[in-house]
Design a protein around this motif. Sequence first.
Motif, PDB file in Angstrom:
ATOM      1  N   TRP A  98     -12.300   1.592   0.650  1.00  0.00           N
ATOM      2  CA  TRP A  98     -10.932   2.058   0.763  1.00  0.00           C
ATOM      3  C   TRP A  98     -10.192   1.324   1.874  1.00  0.00           C
ATOM      4  O   TRP A  98      -9.019   0.963   1.720  1.00  0.00           O
ATOM      5  CB  TRP A  98     -10.894   3.563   1.009  1.00  0.00           C
ATOM      6  N   TRP A 151      -6.814  -0.957   1.338  1.00  0.00           N
ATOM      7  CA  TRP A 151      -5.570  -0.740   2.087  1.00  0.00           C
ATOM      8  C   TRP A 151      -5.123  -2.026   2.778  1.00  0.00           C
ATOM      9  O   TRP A 151      -3.957  -2.421   2.701  1.00  0.00           O
ATOM     10  CB  TRP A 151      -5.749   0.376   3.102  1.00  0.00           C
ATOM     11  N   ARG A 173      -4.025   1.366  -5.358  1.00  0.00           N
ATOM     12  CA  ARG A 173      -4.492   2.738  -5.127  1.00  0.00           C
ATOM     13  C   ARG A 173      -3.529   3.538  -4.255  1.00  0.00           C
ATOM     14  O   ARG A 173      -3.275   4.730  -4.495  1.00  0.00           O
ATOM     15  CB  ARG A 173      -5.877   2.700  -4.469  1.00  0.00           C
ATOM     16  N   PHE A 174      -2.958   2.917  -3.232  1.00  0.00           N
ATOM     17  CA  PHE A 174      -2.178   3.668  -2.249  1.00  0.00           C
ATOM     18  C   PHE A 174      -0.673   3.584  -2.471  1.00  0.00           C
ATOM     19  O   PHE A 174       0.090   4.252  -1.781  1.00  0.00           O
ATOM     20  CB  PHE A 174      -2.532   3.185  -0.842  1.00  0.00           C
ATOM     21  N   THR A 218      -7.223   9.560   1.520  1.00  0.00           N
ATOM     22  CA  THR A 218      -8.023   9.833   0.320  1.00  0.00           C
ATOM     23  C   THR A 218      -8.799  11.128   0.531  1.00  0.00           C
ATOM     24  O   THR A 218      -9.151  11.489   1.654  1.00  0.00           O
ATOM     25  CB  THR A 218      -9.052   8.719   0.040  1.00  0.00           C
ATOM     26  N   PRO A 256      -2.579   5.414   4.824  1.00  0.00           N
ATOM     27  CA  PRO A 256      -3.225   5.934   3.617  1.00  0.00           C
ATOM     28  C   PRO A 256      -4.020   7.215   3.858  1.00  0.00           C
ATOM     29  O   PRO A 256      -4.380   7.539   4.994  1.00  0.00           O
ATOM     30  CB  PRO A 256      -4.180   4.798   3.256  1.00  0.00           C
ATOM     31  N   GLY A 264      -5.859   8.679  -3.793  1.00  0.00           N
ATOM     32  CA  GLY A 264      -5.219   7.801  -2.835  1.00  0.00           C
ATOM     33  C   GLY A 264      -3.719   7.962  -2.803  1.00  0.00           C
ATOM     34  O   GLY A 264      -3.064   8.074  -3.855  1.00  0.00           O
ATOM     35  N   PHE A 307      -9.445   8.677   5.970  1.00  0.00           N
ATOM     36  CA  PHE A 307     -10.166   8.792   4.712  1.00  0.00           C
ATOM     37  C   PHE A 307     -11.229   9.882   4.793  1.00  0.00           C
ATOM     38  O   PHE A 307     -11.924  10.011   5.806  1.00  0.00           O
ATOM     39  CB  PHE A 307     -10.866   7.476   4.357  1.00  0.00           C
ATOM     40  N   SER A 330      -0.145   7.125   0.168  1.00  0.00           N
ATOM     41  CA  SER A 330       0.311   6.716   1.496  1.00  0.00           C
ATOM     42  C   SER A 330       1.610   7.444   1.796  1.00  0.00           C
ATOM     43  O   SER A 330       2.355   7.821   0.878  1.00  0.00           O
ATOM     44  CB  SER A 330       0.496   5.199   1.591  1.00  0.00           C
TER      45      SER A 330
END
Length: 325
Positions: free
Chosen positions: A283, A287, A300-301, A81, A79, A119, A272, A121
């Motif tokens: 976060w 994940w 989010r990812f 961010t 991931p 976010g 991150f 990946s």
Amino acid sequence: MSNLETEPAEIVSTGGDDISAAIEILTPRDVPLGGPRAMGVRRTLPQRRRSLIGAWCFVDHYGPDNVSVTGGMVVPPHPHTGLQTASWLFAGEVEHRDSVGSLALVRPGELNLMTAGAGISHSEVSTPATTALHGVQLWIALPELTRHQAPRFENHVITPVTLNDVTLHVFIGSLAGQTAAALGDTPLVGAQLDLPAGAWIDLEVETSFEHGVLVDTGTVSVVGTPVRQNELGFVEAGGGRIRVANTGHTHARVLLLGGEPLGEQIVMWWNFIGRSHDEIIAWRAQWQSDVIDGTDAGGRFGHVAYHGAALPAPALPTVRLKPRD
């Protein structure tokens, strides 16, 4: 590229590190990407004494890497961010996949720019046709205004220009009368310079920018100061011109990275970039639960169409992420 350190250091920066020297030499540290046969990288940013150059916050320099020995680059989904990744190759080819559905190849002379925003990946794997891998992976910290934006991916083919026998690939921002399609969310510049033996160039630069010159090959001086291969020479803001000279007898290649000081406090841990300890912790937990444990791969990812398992987050430090002296 993921930061594959098992104990990544937390870094908090005010965006304006106070180093008084006109030219500061940043030396790299070696970081392995995986196990004992893994490809290694040379990391010149971040460091304890300097974490940012403009909004550039991460510089990994690798190769020339013999893929038959190391197996090349194999980085499973991981991931990000609050940042952008800028991939720039000198040799080889890397397949990029991400959770917004992108499938692209990173090739020499092309910029792959991935904006993580709130976010994303992605995975990175060198292609079977690649025998040697050589390039840089760069991260750019996003400002408060845009760090929660929707993720996206861009690919730009860069047309080189030649000035005073020096070839320039301007891949982000503006330099020497050239403006790239990629501009950045804060004022930035990024370019590759190729200098024949004995060549030099005076670059007119923004006086508000601080700059770093990373030497890939050759014998180079920056504003009259020698910068050795794999080192990064930092140039403070305030000057309007930077002279880069090849003082050797063979070809030299450098990267110029610059920008206005970010002027914001950031916290960077693993992959991150946030603004607080609590953001980073949240976060990481998301994940691990959504992707690694499989609770919600569309969270989010998102999800990467990859043949193997995603990369779990390293263990958290035992203390709160906080500023360093």
